[in-house]
Motif scaffolding. Structure first.
Motif, PDB file in Angstrom:
ATOM      1  N   ALA A   1     -18.052  14.512  17.198  1.00  0.00           N
ATOM      2  CA  ALA A   1     -18.257  14.400  18.648  1.00  0.00           C
ATOM      3  C   ALA A   1     -18.536  15.774  19.252  1.00  0.00           C
ATOM      4  N   ASP A   2     -19.100  15.776  20.480  1.00  0.00           N
ATOM      5  CA  ASP A   2     -19.142  17.018  21.252  1.00  0.00           C
ATOM      6  C   ASP A   2     -18.356  16.780  22.545  1.00  0.00           C
ATOM      7  N   SER A   3     -18.358  17.752  23.427  1.00  0.00           N
ATOM      8  CA  SER A   3     -17.491  17.641  24.617  1.00  0.00           C
ATOM      9  C   SER A   3     -17.924  16.502  25.544  1.00  0.00           C
ATOM     10  N   GLN A   4     -19.199  16.067  25.468  1.00  0.00           N
ATOM     11  CA  GLN A   4     -19.707  15.001  26.346  1.00  0.00           C
ATOM     12  C   GLN A   4     -19.406  13.600  25.784  1.00  0.00           C
ATOM     13  N   TRP A   5     -19.087  13.500  24.508  1.00  0.00           N
ATOM     14  CA  TRP A   5     -19.012  12.194  23.830  1.00  0.00           C
ATOM     15  C   TRP A   5     -17.640  11.561  24.021  1.00  0.00           C
ATOM     16  N   ASN A   6     -17.614  10.329  24.546  1.00  0.00           N
ATOM     17  CA  ASN A   6     -16.315   9.666  24.638  1.00  0.00           C
ATOM     18  C   ASN A   6     -16.320   8.311  23.931  1.00  0.00           C
ATOM     19  N   GLY A   7     -17.266   8.162  22.981  1.00  0.00           N
ATOM     20  CA  GLY A   7     -17.349   6.917  22.218  1.00  0.00           C
ATOM     21  C   GLY A   7     -16.628   7.036  20.879  1.00  0.00           C
ATOM     22  N   HIS A   8     -17.013   6.128  19.952  1.00  0.00           N
ATOM     23  CA  HIS A   8     -16.376   6.115  18.632  1.00  0.00           C
ATOM     24  C   HIS A   8     -16.715   7.370  17.832  1.00  0.00           C
ATOM     25  N   VAL A   9     -15.779   7.767  16.990  1.00  0.00           N
ATOM     26  CA  VAL A   9     -16.033   8.855  16.028  1.00  0.00           C
ATOM     27  C   VAL A   9     -15.641   8.323  14.655  1.00  0.00           C
TER      28      VAL A   9
ATOM     29  N   THR B   1     -21.501   5.156  17.007  1.00  0.00           N
ATOM     30  CA  THR B   1     -20.505   6.102  16.504  1.00  0.00           C
ATOM     31  C   THR B   1     -21.190   7.390  16.045  1.00  0.00           C
TER      32      THR B   1
END
Ligand SMILES: Cc1cc2nc3c(=O)[nH]c(=O)nc-3n(C[C@H](O)[C@H](O)[C@H](O)COP(=O)(O)OP(=O)(O)OC[C@H]3O[C@@H](n4cnc5c(N)ncnc54)[C@H](O)[C@@H]3O)c2cc1C
Ligand code: FES
Length: 276
Positions: free
Chosen positions: A177-185, A173
């Protein structure tokens, strides 16, 4: 108190401000063996840069070859900035290993929950290596790791390998997040609630900023874990590393000798007290 000289064999940039050095003892074989045989996950060395000073740094890997030691270092000030400029061919002084280790033997036959925040994954990485190397000794192995941003997550390639294994549960986590991150926040402690485990058969190993450890311990307690089965690694400014100077005193404990790894039950009366 006299540092032994170590050769820097390798240097890896982990993030913008964090790097990993692989070191080899530069002295006699018998001295080197004494050092390597004593290394345990969770312990630290005092790393000395001539002309600048000494800093405590955790062991971040104990390679199988047993003639290397690995440190992962974030440059935050005088000595760590100097270390940042040292690469293969350079030398540093080392005193150690010092302090207590993660309770790997106690974890045998149990579920193991490894919780790390930021640079806190470095002291826990040798435990994760041990859990993987002897996977059949442990029940469920859950790894929860978070950093402020995706760019600050350490050991990304290694984490990708852990994530691919069916016998590990890995949760990553980030706070932002940034634009590349699609995991947990979200902050690390929030994700403890998602874990399904029997608290009476579990041990937790926690390392990260104190505020993160504080909320993680609470979350683990609310899952039913006892303070005897939750271990944390503490940090304080250090000078001697061997219980002489008093710099690292923490209540009745000296972190250089009685820690850095403590069962939470040993320190719960002092934990969270400001300026202690
Ligand atoms: C047991 C132990 C294990 C550690 N393991 C690691 C590790 O594996 N990797 C790593 O990068 N760092 C680790 N640290 C932290 C590291 O020792 C400090 O970052 C380092 O001492 C800073 O020294 P400096 O001369 O570079 O910075 P300084 O010039 O001394 O200080 C720079 C800034 O960091 C703060 N600071 C200094 N020391 C500490 C400290 N111990 N804790 C929190 N803030 C501090 C100062 O208040 C100042 O704001 C560990 C510390 C301990 C006690
Ligand atoms: S660092 Fe000197 S007593 Fe712990």
């Amino acid at each position: 108190m006299i540092p032994e000289l170590f050769d820097v064999l390798d240097r890896v940039e982990e993030t913008q401000d964090t790097f990993t050095l692989t070191l080899r003892h530069g002295g006699a074989e018998s001295e080197a063996r004494r050092f390597y045989d004593a290394l345990r996950p969770g312990q630290f060395n005092m790393v000395y840069v001539p002309g600048s000073g000494e800093v405590p740094i955790s062991i971040s890997a104990i390679p199988d070859s047993l003639d290397r030691v690995v440190h992962t270092i974030r440059s935050v000030g005088t000595v760590t900035e100097k270390l940042k400029r040292i690469g293969p061919g350079g030398r540093v002084g080392i005193r150690g290993p010092f302090g207590t280790a993660w309770p790997v033997d106690r974890a045998s036959g149990k579920n193991v929950i490894v919780v790390a925040g930021g640079i806190g994954l470095a002291p826990l990485r040798p435990v994760i290596h041990e859990l993987i190397a002897n996977r059949s000794r442990y029940k469920q192995v859950m790894i929860l790791y978070g950093a402020r941003t995706p760019g600050e997550l350490l050991f990304r390639n290694e984490i990708d390998d852990w994530t691919k294994r069916s016998d590990l549960s890995v949760t990553l986590t980030v706070d932002r997040a940034d634009s590349q991150w699609n995991g947990h926040v979200g902050v690390v402690p929030r994700f403890i609630a998602l874990f399904d485990f029997d608290p009476s058969e579990s041990i937790a190993l926690v390392c990260g900023p104190e505020i993160m450890m504080q909320f993680t311990v609470r979350a683990l307690e609310s899952k039913g874990m006892t303070d005897e089965s939750i271990y944390v690694s503490m940090e304080r400014n250090m000078k001697c590393g061997i219980r002489l100077c008093g710099h690292c005193q923490y209540g009745p404990h000296f972190i250089c000798e009685n820690g850095p790894v403590f069962a939470f039950s040993e320190i719960q009366n002092y934990f969270g007290i400001k300026e202690l």
